[in-house]
Design an enzyme around this catalytic site. Structure first.
Site, PDB file in Angstrom:
ATOM      1  N   ARG A  92     -33.825  20.484   2.034  1.00 17.96           N
ATOM      2  CA  ARG A  92     -33.303  20.555   0.671  1.00 17.96           C
ATOM      3  C   ARG A  92     -31.793  20.735   0.642  1.00 17.96           C
ATOM      4  O   ARG A  92     -31.094  20.107  -0.162  1.00 17.96           O
ATOM      5  CB  ARG A  92     -34.002  21.682  -0.094  1.00 17.96           C
ATOM      6  CG  ARG A  92     -33.517  21.905  -1.525  1.00 17.96           C
ATOM      7  CD  ARG A  92     -33.321  20.627  -2.314  1.00 17.96           C
ATOM      8  NE  ARG A  92     -34.474  19.735  -2.260  1.00 17.96           N
ATOM      9  CZ  ARG A  92     -34.423  18.451  -2.568  1.00 17.96           C
ATOM     10  NH1 ARG A  92     -33.276  17.879  -2.893  1.00 17.96           N
ATOM     11  NH2 ARG A  92     -35.505  17.706  -2.510  1.00 17.96           N
ATOM     12  N   LYS A 127     -11.060  19.060 -11.863  1.00 19.18           N
ATOM     13  CA  LYS A 127     -12.286  19.540 -12.520  1.00 19.18           C
ATOM     14  C   LYS A 127     -13.468  19.363 -11.559  1.00 19.18           C
ATOM     15  O   LYS A 127     -14.349  18.522 -11.750  1.00 19.18           O
ATOM     16  CB  LYS A 127     -12.514  18.796 -13.830  1.00 19.18           C
ATOM     17  CG  LYS A 127     -11.427  19.050 -14.862  1.00 19.18           C
ATOM     18  CD  LYS A 127     -11.638  18.235 -16.121  1.00 19.18           C
ATOM     19  CE  LYS A 127     -10.523  18.478 -17.128  1.00 19.18           C
ATOM     20  NZ  LYS A 127     -10.682  17.657 -18.354  1.00 19.18           N
ATOM     21  N   LYS A 159       1.821  20.869 -17.862  1.00 18.76           N
ATOM     22  CA  LYS A 159       0.792  20.611 -18.869  1.00 18.76           C
ATOM     23  C   LYS A 159       1.126  21.302 -20.192  1.00 18.76           C
ATOM     24  O   LYS A 159       2.130  22.028 -20.289  1.00 18.76           O
ATOM     25  CB  LYS A 159      -0.568  21.047 -18.340  1.00 18.76           C
ATOM     26  CG  LYS A 159      -1.023  20.213 -17.129  1.00 18.76           C
ATOM     27  CD  LYS A 159      -2.376  20.633 -16.634  1.00 18.76           C
ATOM     28  CE  LYS A 159      -3.490  20.304 -17.586  1.00 18.76           C
ATOM     29  NZ  LYS A 159      -3.706  18.840 -17.720  1.00 18.76           N
TER      30      LYS A 159
END
Length: 278
Positions: A92, A127, A159
């Site tokens: 998994r 992100k 920004k």
């Protein structure tokens, strides 16, 4: 990467794989295949391999595909041979990495295919999933995209929140120039003009309409004596990315490549089993 895989295995196995340990003999040996359940781009095979080897270095992991390859439903991407308990316990964790990274590569490929015929480059963003950034950015490259800055330390990007504090665009660029090339985010044409005159090297055009993007490209090409790169960002979808690219921007950055991508489904199937004493 190795510490990350170790932590992921510990998260899943904890004090032990109780089902496998109760049912599967210690000396059981298996051959298993990882099979694609969807069409897409493979990425993360080396990470998957390390998940198995972390539990048992004698496990043989044979890649049928390579990272960046196309895969179709039902195709094998790898064969695993080794102790059955270890193979099943690592299954998994290995598949989770493979599925997630292949999902990013597949989504990126869709975008890069859509802008073919233009000169525009598809970029990722910061992100990303905490601690998975290097792997996710590699997945973007497997899909034909390019990496934006890795973190806050390797490139300047002024920004909107920076400009809420230092409100003078010219002054912000002047200060940032001490670190080298400067990218700045602008939200309208007036800010764009100021950024160009102030010596910005890259200008991020945030959430601009197609009309505004076309205007921005024309203005920069007209008034700038040096090459200024233009990056479109915000509201980019597969439905509009080609139109955005055709405005003439150099880059399109897409956060959804990493922050909300759907995994590509794979399964591990045991195809042979025997006791090592046989």
């Amino acid at each position: 990467m190795f510490d990350l895989i170790k932590a992921a295995l510990k998260e899943d196995i904890g004090s032990g794989d109780i089902t496998t340990d109760l049912i599967v003999p210690k000396d059981a040996f298996v051959e298993a295949e990882i099979i694609a359940k969807e069409n897409g781009i493979v990425c993360g095979l080396e990470v998957a391999k390390e998940a198995f080897l972390k539990l048992d270095k004698s496990i043989k992991f044979i890649c049928i595909k390579k990272d960046g390859n196309n895969v179709k439903i039902g195709e094998r991407v790898a064969v695993i041979r080794g102790n059955a308990r270890k193979v099943l316990s690592a299954e998994r964790t290995a598949l989770n990495f493979l599925q997630h990274l292949s999902g990013i590569a597949t989504e990126t490929k869709k975008y890069t295919d859509l802008v073919k015929g233009t000169k525009t480059i598809i970029l990722d963003t910061r992100k990303t999933t905490p601690l998975l950034r290097s792997l996710e950015k590699k997945a973007v490259k497997c899909g034909g995209g390019k990496n934006h800055r890795f973190g806050l330390f390797d490139a300047v990007l002024i920004k909107d929140n920076h400009l809420c504090i230092e409100k003078d665009i010219s002054n912000a660029i002047r200060k940032a120039k001490r670190a080298g090339k400067v990218e700045i985010e602008v939200k309208n044409i007036e800010e764009l003009k100021t950024a160009v005159k102030s010596g910005a090297d890259i200008i991020l055009l945030d959430n601009m309409s197609l009309k505004e993007l076309k205007t921005a490209v024309k203005i920069v090409r007209k008034i700038s004596k040096k090459k200024i790169y233009l990056e479109a960002s915000g509201g980019i979808t597969k439905e509009n990315v080609k139109k955005v690219a055709k405005t003439g921007v150099d880059f399109i950055s897409i956060g959804s490549l990493t922050h909300s991508v759907k995994s590509l489904d794979f399964s591990l199937e045991v195809v042979k089993c025997r006791l090592e004493s046989e």
